[in-house]
Design an enzyme around this catalytic site. Sequence first.
Site, mmCIF file in Angstrom:
data_model
loop_
_atom_site.group_PDB
_atom_site.id
_atom_site.type_symbol
_atom_site.label_atom_id
_atom_site.label_comp_id
_atom_site.label_asym_id
_atom_site.label_seq_id
_atom_site.Cartn_x
_atom_site.Cartn_y
_atom_site.Cartn_z
ATOM 1 C CG ASP A 62 -18.552 118.566 52.298
ATOM 2 O OD1 ASP A 62 -17.992 119.483 52.907
ATOM 3 O OD2 ASP A 62 -18.616 118.512 51.056
ATOM 4 C CE LYS A 65 -13.723 117.619 57.477
ATOM 5 N NZ LYS A 65 -14.611 117.251 56.357
ATOM 6 N N GLY A 89 -15.548 123.986 54.403
ATOM 7 C CA GLY A 89 -16.790 124.629 54.814
ATOM 8 C C GLY A 89 -17.432 123.747 55.865
ATOM 9 C CG HIS A 90 -15.570 122.618 58.754
ATOM 10 N ND1 HIS A 90 -14.368 122.741 59.377
ATOM 11 C CD2 HIS A 90 -15.333 121.879 57.657
ATOM 12 C CE1 HIS A 90 -13.435 122.104 58.676
ATOM 13 N NE2 HIS A 90 -14.014 121.586 57.620
ATOM 14 C CD GLN A 271 -9.674 120.604 52.628
ATOM 15 O OE1 GLN A 271 -8.587 120.637 53.158
ATOM 16 N NE2 GLN A 271 -10.497 121.622 52.685
HETATM 17 P P1 GDP Z 1 -17.717 119.150 57.340
HETATM 18 O O1 GDP Z 1 -17.105 119.900 56.212
HETATM 19 O O2 GDP Z 1 -17.172 117.777 57.487
HETATM 20 O O3 GDP Z 1 -17.688 119.915 58.634
HETATM 21 O O4 GDP Z 1 -19.246 118.946 56.961
HETATM 22 P P2 GDP Z 1 -20.239 120.051 56.328
HETATM 23 O O5 GDP Z 1 -20.628 120.988 57.401
HETATM 24 O O6 GDP Z 1 -19.682 120.606 55.071
HETATM 25 O O7 GDP Z 1 -21.450 119.129 55.882
HETATM 26 C C1 GDP Z 1 -22.175 118.374 56.793
HETATM 27 C C2 GDP Z 1 -23.644 118.831 56.754
HETATM 28 O O8 GDP Z 1 -24.440 117.884 57.434
HETATM 29 C C3 GDP Z 1 -23.861 120.147 57.479
HETATM 30 O O9 GDP Z 1 -24.913 120.830 56.829
HETATM 31 C C4 GDP Z 1 -24.291 119.717 58.876
HETATM 32 O O10 GDP Z 1 -25.140 120.676 59.506
HETATM 33 C C5 GDP Z 1 -25.065 118.461 58.576
HETATM 34 N N1 GDP Z 1 -24.996 117.414 59.604
HETATM 35 C C6 GDP Z 1 -23.959 117.057 60.399
HETATM 36 N N2 GDP Z 1 -24.267 115.971 61.134
HETATM 37 C C7 GDP Z 1 -25.539 115.635 60.801
HETATM 38 C C8 GDP Z 1 -26.412 114.569 61.189
HETATM 39 O O11 GDP Z 1 -26.084 113.690 61.993
HETATM 40 N N3 GDP Z 1 -27.646 114.543 60.587
HETATM 41 C C9 GDP Z 1 -28.030 115.476 59.669
HETATM 42 N N4 GDP Z 1 -29.245 115.365 59.127
HETATM 43 N N5 GDP Z 1 -27.228 116.481 59.285
HETATM 44 C C10 GDP Z 1 -25.999 116.557 59.830
HETATM 45 P P1 IMO Z 2 -14.498 120.133 54.020
HETATM 46 O O1 IMO Z 2 -13.429 120.520 54.994
HETATM 47 C C1 IMO Z 2 -15.527 118.401 50.157
HETATM 48 C C2 IMO Z 2 -12.614 119.002 46.921
HETATM 49 C C3 IMO Z 2 -13.030 119.874 45.751
HETATM 50 C C4 IMO Z 2 -12.227 119.205 44.642
HETATM 51 C C5 IMO Z 2 -10.925 118.835 45.327
HETATM 52 C C6 IMO Z 2 -9.804 119.837 45.117
HETATM 53 O O2 IMO Z 2 -15.693 121.022 54.066
HETATM 54 O O3 IMO Z 2 -14.822 118.690 54.142
HETATM 55 P P2 IMO Z 2 -9.317 122.253 46.111
HETATM 56 O O4 IMO Z 2 -10.107 123.527 46.044
HETATM 57 O O5 IMO Z 2 -9.060 121.774 47.503
HETATM 58 O O6 IMO Z 2 -8.063 122.304 45.304
HETATM 59 O O7 IMO Z 2 -10.260 121.150 45.394
HETATM 60 O O8 IMO Z 2 -11.231 118.749 46.720
HETATM 61 N N1 IMO Z 2 -12.747 119.639 48.249
HETATM 62 C C7 IMO Z 2 -13.704 119.336 49.140
HETATM 63 N N2 IMO Z 2 -14.755 118.500 49.054
HETATM 64 N N3 IMO Z 2 -15.286 119.059 51.308
HETATM 65 C C8 IMO Z 2 -14.212 119.867 51.418
HETATM 66 O O9 IMO Z 2 -13.839 120.439 52.580
HETATM 67 C C9 IMO Z 2 -13.381 120.068 50.289
HETATM 68 N N4 IMO Z 2 -12.284 120.814 50.050
HETATM 69 C C10 IMO Z 2 -11.885 120.524 48.801
HETATM 70 O O10 IMO Z 2 -14.421 119.819 45.531
HETATM 71 O O11 IMO Z 2 -12.862 118.017 44.248
HETATM 72 MG MG MG Z 3 -17.676 120.799 54.403
#
Ligand code: GDP
Ligand code: IMO
Ligand code: MG
Length: 473
Positions: A62, A65, A89-90, A271
């Site tokens: 999270d 990416k 979840g992106h 991840q």
């Molecule tokens: P990912 O799984 O690595 O793609 O990240 P996620 O989307 O799960 O979580 C990142 C969260 O931070 C999302 O809600 C993005 O919209 C938000 N986000 C990404 N870059 C920034 C930033 O520079 N500032 C802020 N405030 N939010 C950001």
């Molecule tokens: P993105 O791509 C954050 C964590 C789960 C758990 C562990 C194992 O959005 O960054 P799993 O279901 O993969 O067997 O769970 O990995 N986990 C993540 N944490 N971002 C993710 O994906 C994750 N995908 C799995 O919370 O601790």
């Molecule tokens: Mg994510």
Amino acid sequence: MTIPYGRGSSRRGPVPGTESRPGQPSRLQRTRPGARHRVASGTALYTQDVPATVIVGAQWGDEGKGKIVDLLAQDSDIVCRYQGGPNAGHTIVVGDDTFKIRALPSGIVRGKPCVIGNGCVVDPEVLIGELDDFEQRGHSTSEVYLSGNAHLIMPWHLAIDQASERRLGKLAIGTTKRGIGPAYADKAMRLGIRVQDILDAKILRQKIEVALAEKNLWLERVYESEPFDLETVAAQYEGYAQRLRPYVTDTSLYVDNALRDGKHVLFEGAQATLLDLDHGTYPFVTSSNPVASSAATGVGIGPQRIDRVIGVAKAYVTRVGEGPFPSEIEGPDQETMRELGHEYGTVTGRSRRCGWLDLVALRYAVRVNGIDQLALTKLDVLSHFAELPVCVRYRLPGGEETRDFPAHQSDFHAARPVLETLPGWSEALDDCVSEEDLPDAARRYVDLVERELGVEVTLIGTGAERTSVLTRA
Ligand code: GDP
Ligand code: IMO
Ligand code: MG
């Protein structure tokens, strides 16, 4: 150059841009050390000598990416996912639109050809839902390429993931319960059902029958759960098969040919490093290898084809699920950080645990991925803290301090953070259009990261919106 091997191959066209832009000069500029950051304008982020770039999470996921992939995708020809499944979840924010993507590469938002590589596990229901959703929102999915060697998540994988977490009780990993671990376990056990199996209805049914003979025993006798009915599952997956068959492609050949033709390819990790099955904080990890080198095996190209690795790290740290977390914030700042950063899981909605930036863990991520450049996201979230502790070393149980990530699990579990406190800044970063606009304290924060890691920070996130990124030009 068409490389299908499934049915419905006639819809396939040439590798995008192959004929139209041979030898075209780079639309992206080289990142120069010491250069200043400015707002990413949608141009000039690449050089011609880095056609293959891996984007990898440098913490526990999270990191943002999806947003970084979305940014770089505009100057790429193909975007590939190389591991993981719908545990990812992106989130990508485009004006009033928000995209939450779990199965497809994030490049789909830019309308780029997207590859789901052999290293991924695919829940057909989730993938079809996402394909339908994008089609309904006016994004074509005709250039989605699905590897026949990727494994399918089956209903028993979800059931076993849930039952196994229940049984573990206090020792649970805190998985996303999307069947990821059981699907990869079956792949290793050679009991998995692959995407290519959907190409033949008879083979698909046979494979389901063989797998169910074993899985139903486990479900009933070990997990005391309901068994699955062969006819029901076979009919359900034959339905999915009909929808997905046109997407099945020899993606290894497709990507390799594209690289040979000088195309720019992004490899999108899901991840992150500390969730890596081999290099992460085992057993509190996912069941695949997010680290950058896995892009080669997860797509089916040679490792020497990868030119650049960009690590994505938050300016602080979050973690979802169980497991040790040395720089986890104690006290009310934890909740403040969560609220300011909207730190709730995209897939499960769970609260993300929040911590101060951990440079020991980040140094480790630089090492195991070979990170060349860093994207530091969510710097704006730190605007509200008067002081910013940063973890620069770990103190081990014997009192010894280390800058290196402990190799032994027990040392890591017991590690305490040695914090260096930097002054914060109170200004919002919304209006920053270049590095010069950053408050002095924010620049010093970024400088510390670069100095400690020996890696240049080339992208800085200043907000959730797609355009809120400062980039070094
Ligand atoms: P990912 O799984 O690595 O793609 O990240 P996620 O989307 O799960 O979580 C990142 C969260 O931070 C999302 O809600 C993005 O919209 C938000 N986000 C990404 N870059 C920034 C930033 O520079 N500032 C802020 N405030 N939010 C950001
Ligand atoms: P993105 O791509 C954050 C964590 C789960 C758990 C562990 C194992 O959005 O960054 P799993 O279901 O993969 O067997 O769970 O990995 N986990 C993540 N944490 N971002 C993710 O994906 C994750 N995908 C799995 O919370 O601790
Ligand atoms: Mg994510």
